[in-house]
Design a protein around this motif. Sequence first.
Motif, PDB file in Angstrom:
ATOM      1  N   ASP A  95     -82.032  -5.752 -95.889  1.00 28.93           N
ATOM      2  CA  ASP A  95     -82.759  -6.486 -96.921  1.00 28.93           C
ATOM      3  C   ASP A  95     -81.913  -6.629 -98.176  1.00 28.93           C
ATOM      4  N   ASN A  96     -81.899  -7.827 -98.688  1.00 27.72           N
ATOM      5  CA  ASN A  96     -81.168  -8.163 -99.904  1.00 27.72           C
ATOM      6  C   ASN A  96     -82.197  -8.419-101.006  1.00 27.72           C
ATOM      7  N   ILE A  97     -82.067  -7.734-102.130  1.00 23.58           N
ATOM      8  CA  ILE A  97     -83.038  -7.854-103.215  1.00 23.58           C
ATOM      9  C   ILE A  97     -82.342  -8.381-104.467  1.00 23.58           C
ATOM     10  N   VAL A  98     -82.965  -9.384-105.097  1.00 19.70           N
ATOM     11  CA  VAL A  98     -82.452  -9.983-106.330  1.00 19.70           C
ATOM     12  C   VAL A  98     -83.570  -9.948-107.372  1.00 19.70           C
ATOM     13  N   LEU A  99     -83.199  -9.581-108.600  1.00 20.72           N
ATOM     14  CA  LEU A  99     -84.160  -9.495-109.704  1.00 20.72           C
ATOM     15  C   LEU A  99     -83.669 -10.294-110.897  1.00 20.72           C
ATOM     16  N   LEU A 100     -84.581 -10.978-111.568  1.00 23.43           N
ATOM     17  CA  LEU A 100     -84.266 -11.630-112.833  1.00 23.43           C
ATOM     18  C   LEU A 100     -84.716 -10.697-113.955  1.00 23.43           C
ATOM     19  N   ASP A 101     -83.824 -10.463-114.894  1.00 23.38           N
ATOM     20  CA  ASP A 101     -84.121  -9.594-116.038  1.00 23.38           C
ATOM     21  C   ASP A 101     -83.901 -10.371-117.325  1.00 23.38           C
ATOM     22  N   GLN A 102     -84.448  -9.841-118.390  1.00 29.00           N
ATOM     23  CA  GLN A 102     -84.253 -10.391-119.733  1.00 29.00           C
ATOM     24  C   GLN A 102     -84.587 -11.873-119.804  1.00 29.00           C
ATOM     25  N   LYS A 118     -88.650 -11.469-108.702  1.00 27.08           N
ATOM     26  CA  LYS A 118     -88.029 -10.624-107.687  1.00 27.08           C
ATOM     27  C   LYS A 118     -88.105 -11.355-106.355  1.00 27.08           C
ATOM     28  N   SER A 119     -86.998 -11.288-105.600  1.00 24.34           N
ATOM     29  CA  SER A 119     -86.978 -11.945-104.299  1.00 24.34           C
ATOM     30  C   SER A 119     -86.255 -11.056-103.296  1.00 24.34           C
ATOM     31  N   LYS A 120     -86.706 -11.108-102.063  1.00 28.25           N
ATOM     32  CA  LYS A 120     -86.085 -10.339-100.995  1.00 28.25           C
ATOM     33  C   LYS A 120     -85.811 -11.268 -99.823  1.00 28.25           C
ATOM     34  N   ALA A 121     -84.604 -11.169 -99.290  1.00 28.25           N
ATOM     35  CA  ALA A 121     -84.226 -11.942 -98.107  1.00 28.25           C
ATOM     36  C   ALA A 121     -83.584 -10.981 -97.116  1.00 28.25           C
ATOM     37  N   SER A 122     -83.763 -11.262 -95.836  1.00 28.68           N
ATOM     38  CA  SER A 122     -83.208 -10.403 -94.793  1.00 28.68           C
ATOM     39  C   SER A 122     -81.982 -11.039 -94.164  1.00 28.68           C
ATOM     40  N   MET A 123     -81.014 -10.187 -93.832  1.00 35.44           N
ATOM     41  CA  MET A 123     -79.810 -10.614 -93.127  1.00 35.44           C
ATOM     42  C   MET A 123     -79.752  -9.829 -91.820  1.00 35.44           C
ATOM     43  N   LEU A 124     -79.184 -10.442 -90.785  1.00 35.00           N
ATOM     44  CA  LEU A 124     -79.108  -9.781 -89.496  1.00 35.00           C
ATOM     45  C   LEU A 124     -77.724  -9.969 -88.903  1.00 35.00           C
ATOM     46  N   ILE A 125     -77.107  -8.850 -88.543  1.00 37.61           N
ATOM     47  CA  ILE A 125     -75.848  -8.891 -87.805  1.00 37.61           C
ATOM     48  C   ILE A 125     -76.091  -8.119 -86.516  1.00 37.61           C
ATOM     49  N   ALA A 126     -75.738  -8.759 -85.386  1.00 39.75           N
ATOM     50  CA  ALA A 126     -76.017  -8.169 -84.083  1.00 39.75           C
ATOM     51  C   ALA A 126     -74.772  -8.163 -83.212  1.00 39.75           C
ATOM     52  N   ILE A 127     -74.796  -7.302 -82.201  1.00 44.15           N
ATOM     53  CA  ILE A 127     -73.705  -7.247 -81.231  1.00 44.15           C
ATOM     54  C   ILE A 127     -73.919  -8.355 -80.210  1.00 44.15           C
ATOM     55  N   ALA A 128     -72.870  -9.127 -79.979  1.00 46.45           N
ATOM     56  CA  ALA A 128     -72.927 -10.161 -78.942  1.00 46.45           C
ATOM     57  C   ALA A 128     -72.526  -9.508 -77.628  1.00 46.45           C
TER      58      ALA A 128
END
Length: 168
Positions: A95-102, A118-128
């Motif tokens: 999970d990648n989290i980004v926040l806006l401040d100030q 605040k926003s959260k996005a998911s990243m996925l890396i898998a074995i081929a």
Amino acid sequence: MDIHRKKISTADVKVTYKVRVSNIGEIEGSADKLTEVIPSGYSFHEEDNKVHWENIDGILTTTVLKGQTLKPGEFREIEITLRWNNSEDNFGQKDNIVLLDQMNNPAGYQDVNKDDNKSKASMLIAIATGLDGNSMIVVMGIIQIILVISMVILIIYRKKEKVEKDIN
């Protein structure tokens, strides 16, 4: 993203994405500070990024938008690149989290929707699994050769049957 199991130790994976900062409010304003929480299993390298980020213990901050006014409906995008730390144990969803401040606006109003900052996005890396591209080409070539040989044998067998039938 998939990484072939034979290439895990040598994989050099960079993940680049854009963070979009949008003004969805009714008055102009600015977001003077943006915070990015680096997902576990990833690392930040200054040389991979055009924007200056300060890295303190895996938490990145930038003030690249400081003083830039966003009118209602406007947005800015900031690109960030992280590197995947290659390891056989570093797969799966992160999970990648980004926040806006100030947050600021000329009227001095307080932001009433802090949940939008605040926003959260998911990243996925898998074995081929299975074959890599070069092995797949070899296998497909072998299959084609076997099919051609099978067709030739079938044609020869049918002609032989016809000749024997014509003789009798």
